[in-house]
Design a protein around this motif. Structure first.
Motif, PDB file in Angstrom:
ATOM      1  N   ALA A   1      -5.529   3.409   9.712  1.00 59.63           N
ATOM      2  CA  ALA A   1      -5.251   2.604   8.529  1.00 59.63           C
ATOM      3  C   ALA A   1      -6.098   3.150   7.382  1.00 59.63           C
ATOM      4  O   ALA A   1      -7.174   3.722   7.609  1.00 59.63           O
ATOM      5  CB  ALA A   1      -5.614   1.152   8.788  1.00 59.63           C
TER       6      ALA A   1
ATOM      7  N   ARG B   1      -5.864  -0.668   3.233  1.00 64.26           N
ATOM      8  CA  ARG B   1      -5.092  -1.524   4.143  1.00 64.26           C
ATOM      9  C   ARG B   1      -5.983  -2.506   4.900  1.00 64.26           C
ATOM     10  O   ARG B   1      -5.529  -3.579   5.290  1.00 64.26           O
ATOM     11  CB  ARG B   1      -4.301  -0.663   5.152  1.00 64.26           C
TER      12      ARG B   1
ATOM     13  N   ILE C   1      -2.641  -0.456  11.359  1.00 64.72           N
ATOM     14  CA  ILE C   1      -3.245  -1.571  10.610  1.00 64.72           C
ATOM     15  C   ILE C   1      -4.729  -1.751  10.928  1.00 64.72           C
ATOM     16  O   ILE C   1      -5.367  -2.662  10.430  1.00 64.72           O
ATOM     17  CB  ILE C   1      -2.459  -2.882  10.846  1.00 64.72           C
TER      18      ILE C   1
ATOM     19  N   GLN D   1     -10.378  -4.107  10.038  1.00 60.20           N
ATOM     20  CA  GLN D   1      -9.031  -4.550   9.734  1.00 60.20           C
ATOM     21  C   GLN D   1      -9.122  -5.709   8.753  1.00 60.20           C
ATOM     22  O   GLN D   1     -10.139  -6.387   8.681  1.00 60.20           O
ATOM     23  CB  GLN D   1      -8.277  -4.963  11.004  1.00 60.20           C
TER      24      GLN D   1
END
Ligand code: HEM
Length: 429
Positions: free
Chosen positions: A246, A250, A348, A370
């Motif tokens: 990612a 993001r 992700i 994340q």
């Protein structure tokens, strides 16, 4: 010197062993071997990124444009020493201690990482406030994430992640934070975390070609010393290709008072690589790490350096044919399964994991960033591949790399933006 790594070790090996050991004499010994020649950090800290996790700009890139992780890592798990809500005085001390690190070392110098660090706070830390975290932050309590795991759940208040290409830098930064030295790279250390935080646990690690091979004399790796000299991780393959990570954008929280922050998942995975190296074929290792198609078509040479900046997941349709591979090949790949969690074709979670010899056992500190902890949960569920089990693919057997790793600990943290990194309130105004 007693207890120190053997002087007969290579410089690379010696430095890694010193980081694992920790303490003042390990630091002196390490400095003598490494002698980093780093200028001081900036006086004006206003140019530093607000995102604590904005490390990529300070990292080197390899020939294919992949970001290269810093080689040495220390994780300090800390408990707030005070009771109830943190005091303003403790906040100021904490901030001054972190600023001392930033003034002492550059983030990057001469192609090497000087010092990068983040600090994150757990759900347990935020329990002390009357207010709950805002809805724009998804910070969940850690829990078991597979029917076949039973991890210890980490509940320290905070975790500091120190990273550098120099072992002596992470050791010195750690010592300064813990109040064991008042000078850092020629700069005075204004204050430290002693009295504000208690050390609950210390974890260490390394990543990069040569380091795993130098340290394969640990439990979990067969005695035949099978780890290749150019392997960046114990399992022998390169990880973290540009297209399989990612972006920092993001993983960044977009709204609310914690905009600019991220969440961090930290698990401790023990590695059991006896069968991996002594019995499994190269074909099986490539099939279970990447995808059966990669094994059948010999797409992966050596550590996978030939792949460039992508592990060819979407390009080969691997996530889409996981079900067919389970039925027809009797094996599915770790990357293949994990890539099923992608959104709009992109991963992700941003992986910043590294190997470890803590406790004399080969392990991996799986550290990922994340936007929401739920993004990690979703990715981990994709990696579990419980939906693919049945027939030759078992719950862990032939199901990616699950059979070679045991999740021993899990913890979740909020990594606030830099302006809120020192004992933040639940509801900053
Ligand atoms: C010993 C532990 C592990 C090793 C050695 C390992 C290694 C690898 C390797 C070699 C790749 C392919 C190269 C790349 O895409 O960068 C990969 C991909 C990946 N791994 Fe792992 N991994 C481990 C654990 C985990 C864990 C615990 C997770 C958490 C869910 C995870 C998530 C992923 C993801 C998301 C990808 C990329 C998938 C995509 O391309 O979309 N890995 N891993």
């Amino acid at each position: 010197m007693d207890g120190l790594p053997s002087p007969a070790l290579s410089r690379r090996g010696f430095v890694k062993a010193a980081v694992a050991l920790g303490g003042t004499s390990a630091l002196s010994a390490c400095l003598a071997r490494e002698a980093p020649d780093l200028p001081a950090g900036p006086d004006d800290l206003s140019s530093l990124p607000d995102r604590q996790h904005a490390w990529n700009a300070a990292l080197s890139t390899d020939a294919h444009g992949n970001d290269v992780a810093p080689r040495h890592h220390v994780l300090l798990l800390l408990d707030y020493a005070g009771s109830g809500e943190p005091t303003e005085a403790d906040r100021e001390t904490t901030e001054a201690a972190f600023q001392s690190l930033e003034r002492a070392y550059p983030r990057r110098h001469d192609g090497e990482v000087g010092l990068l660090f983040t600090v994150g706070y757990s759900p347990a830390y935020f329990e002390r406030f009357d207010d709950a975290l805002p809805g724009s932050v998804d910070l969940q309590e850690p829990r078991a994430l597979a029917p076949f795991e039973d991890p210890e759940l980490d509940r320290p208040d905070a975790v500091v992640h120190l990273a550098s290409d120099y072992g002596s830098v992470v050791l010195a930064a750690e010592a300064a934070l813990l109040g064991e030295r008042d000078e850092l790279n020629g700069r005075e250390v204004a204050t430290n975390l002693d009295g504000v935080f208690d050390l609950a646990d210390r974890r260490t690690g390394f990543v990069g070609a040569g380091l795993p091979a130098d340290h394969q004399g640990v439990a979990g790796i067969p005695d035949s010393e099978p780890v290749a000299d150019d392997a960046p991780l114990y399992m022998g393959f390169k990880s973290g290709f540009e297209k399989n990570q990612a972006t920092e954008e993001r993983v960044t929280i977009q709204d609310g008072p914690y905009a600019g922050g991220t969440t961090q998942q930290l698990s401790l995975l023990r590695l059991h690589l006896e069968q991996w190296y002594d019995q499994d074929s190269r074909h099986h290792r490539v099939a279970t790490m990447f995808c059966p198609a990669h094994a059948d078509e010999s797409l992966v040479e050596g550590t996978g350096e030939n792949l460039g900046d992508t592990s060819l997941m979407e390009e080969r349709g691997c996530p889409a044919h996981a079900g067919r591979d389970a039925r027809e090949s009797g094996v599915v790949g770790h990357s293949q399964k994990s890539a099923r969690a992608r959104e709009d074709g992109s991963p992700i979670i941003l992986r910043r994991d590294f190997d470890s010899t803590d406790g004399g056992e080969a392990s991996l500190h799986f550290l990922s960033l994340q936007r929401r902890v739920e993004d990690f949960v979703k990715t981990r569920e994709a990696m579990n591949g419980t939906d693919l089990a049945g027939g030759a693919v078992g719950q862990r057997q032939n199901n990616g790399i699950l059979q070679y790793v045991t999740v021993e600990r899990r913890g979740n943290y909020l990594v606030p933006p830099r302006r809120l990194r020192s004992l933040p309130p639940a509801r900053p105004t």
